[in-house]
Design an enzyme around this catalytic site. Structure first.
Site, short mmCIF file in Angstrom:
data_model
loop_
_atom_site.label_atom_id
_atom_site.label_comp_id
_atom_site.label_asym_id
_atom_site.label_seq_id
_atom_site.Cartn_x
_atom_site.Cartn_y
_atom_site.Cartn_z
N HIS A 162 0.83 -1.21 0.00
CA HIS A 162 0.00 0.00 0.00
C HIS A 162 0.86 1.26 0.00
CE1 HIS A 162 -3.09 2.91 1.01
NE2 HIS A 162 -2.34 3.31 2.03
N HIS A 167 1.01 4.76 -2.65
CA HIS A 167 1.41 6.16 -2.44
C HIS A 167 2.60 6.60 -3.28
CE1 HIS A 167 -1.37 7.45 0.67
NE2 HIS A 167 -1.27 6.24 1.21
N GLU A 208 -6.69 9.06 -0.89
CA GLU A 208 -6.76 7.62 -0.62
C GLU A 208 -7.79 6.92 -1.50
OE1 GLU A 208 -4.92 5.65 1.03
OE2 GLU A 208 -3.89 6.79 2.60
N SER A 227 -3.80 0.26 -4.55
CA SER A 227 -3.10 -0.84 -3.91
C SER A 227 -4.01 -1.99 -3.49
CB SER A 227 -2.34 -0.33 -2.67
OG SER A 227 -3.24 0.24 -1.73
#
Length: 294
Positions: A162, A167, A208, A227
């Site tokens: 993730h 990111h 997000e 992700s």
């Protein structure tokens, strides 16, 4: 409301200095003593790290490397169909390895020339003020553990997949990196926990779990979607709403399930103007006004 602690296994340090990661009863690795010892050791390295020191390097096992290879291959394929062009361009420039888990110094070496962001280790949950505030210095706190090998396409908590595939590919975009920096600058202005919480919730529904319309299709740019092997297939079934700072900062939602409502931008420019513009001007008073209007 967003309860970020639910996403991480708590980390404690005993009186003897031993570091323990407390996995939930439902965690795939909870009954694997080797995995639990591994998580404890990796968390201890992160807790021992001090700013300015050499980043801790993890000697990943072949089992862990295989998890990365499986998930990286699957997500790369899904990104071609579902990820926004801005993310895909950033991913091409970043060039993350697919055959091994990159060390944090490897990720940093690739990111700094693109947007100036650097990765530092995190044992688990980082307090909101520290996590978001560090963006002002272009620092991203990242875990270094990887999900349990029995369920490579699932994790109940953010792991290195993730933090990096989600990111870092996002942070490779100068346009998105600039929004992160505005988040960090906003935190420096905020004094109330309510305002900080409001900021975190807007970040949740944008950086997000944000989606954007491109050439008639809805594509994702949020790291949580990028992700997630499962949710990246499902987000197009969510109810889409236009960007709305008030709604994003006050929505009630369950972080343990696929998001049924997502906020869709009409372009990357709209994300910059609406989301970036909000973070650039946010104050305790403006957040209080939004909360009072609920």
């Amino acid at each position: 409301m967003f309860t970020e602690a639910q996403l991480y296994s708590p980390v404690t340090t005993g009186s003897d200095g031993d570091v323990t990661v407390h996995l939930s009863a439902e965690h795939p690795g909870v009954h694997d003593p080797e995995y639990r010892a591994r998580r404890n050791a990796i968390a201890a390295l992160a807790l021992a790290y001090r700013a300015g020191e050499t980043l801790p390097r993890i000697d990943y096992t072949e089992e862990e490397q295989q998890v990365w290879r499986i998930v990286s291959a699957e997500l790369t394929r899904k990104h071609r169909t579902y990820a926004s062009a801005e993310v895909l361009d950033g991913a091409r420039r970043l060039g993350l390895p697919t055959d091994h888990i990159p060390q944090l110094d490897e990720v940093t070496a690739k990111l700094v020339p693109l947007t100036g962001f650097r990765y530092v280790p995190a044992a688990g949950l980082v307090p909101l003020r520290e996590f978001f505030g560090s963006f002002a210095d272009r620092i991203f706190h990242s875990t270094q553990y990887i999900r349990h090998h029995s369920a490579p396409l699932y994790t109940p908590e953010p792991d290195s997949i993730h933090e990096i595939i989600g990111h870092a590919n996002q942070l490779a975009s100068p346009r998105f990196a600039a929004i992160y920096a505005e988040v960090g600058a906003a935190v420096a202005r905020l004094e109330t926990e309510a305002a900080l919480k409001f900021l975190a919730d807007v970040f949740w529904f944008s950086m997000e779990f944000g989606v954007v319309r491109e050439k008639g299709e809805v594509r994702c740019y949020g790291a949580g979607l990028l992700s997630s092997f499962g949710e990246i297939e499902e987000f197009r079934h969510a109810r889409l709403r236009p960007l709305n700072i008030h709604e994003m900062g006050t929505a009630t939602y369950d972080i343990t399930h696929y998001q049924p409502i997502l906020y869709c931008a009409e372009s990357i420019s709209e994300i910059e103007d609406v989301i970036g513009g909000f973070f650039a001007t946010m104050t305790d008073d403006s957040a209080a006004a939004e909360l009072a209007a609920s």
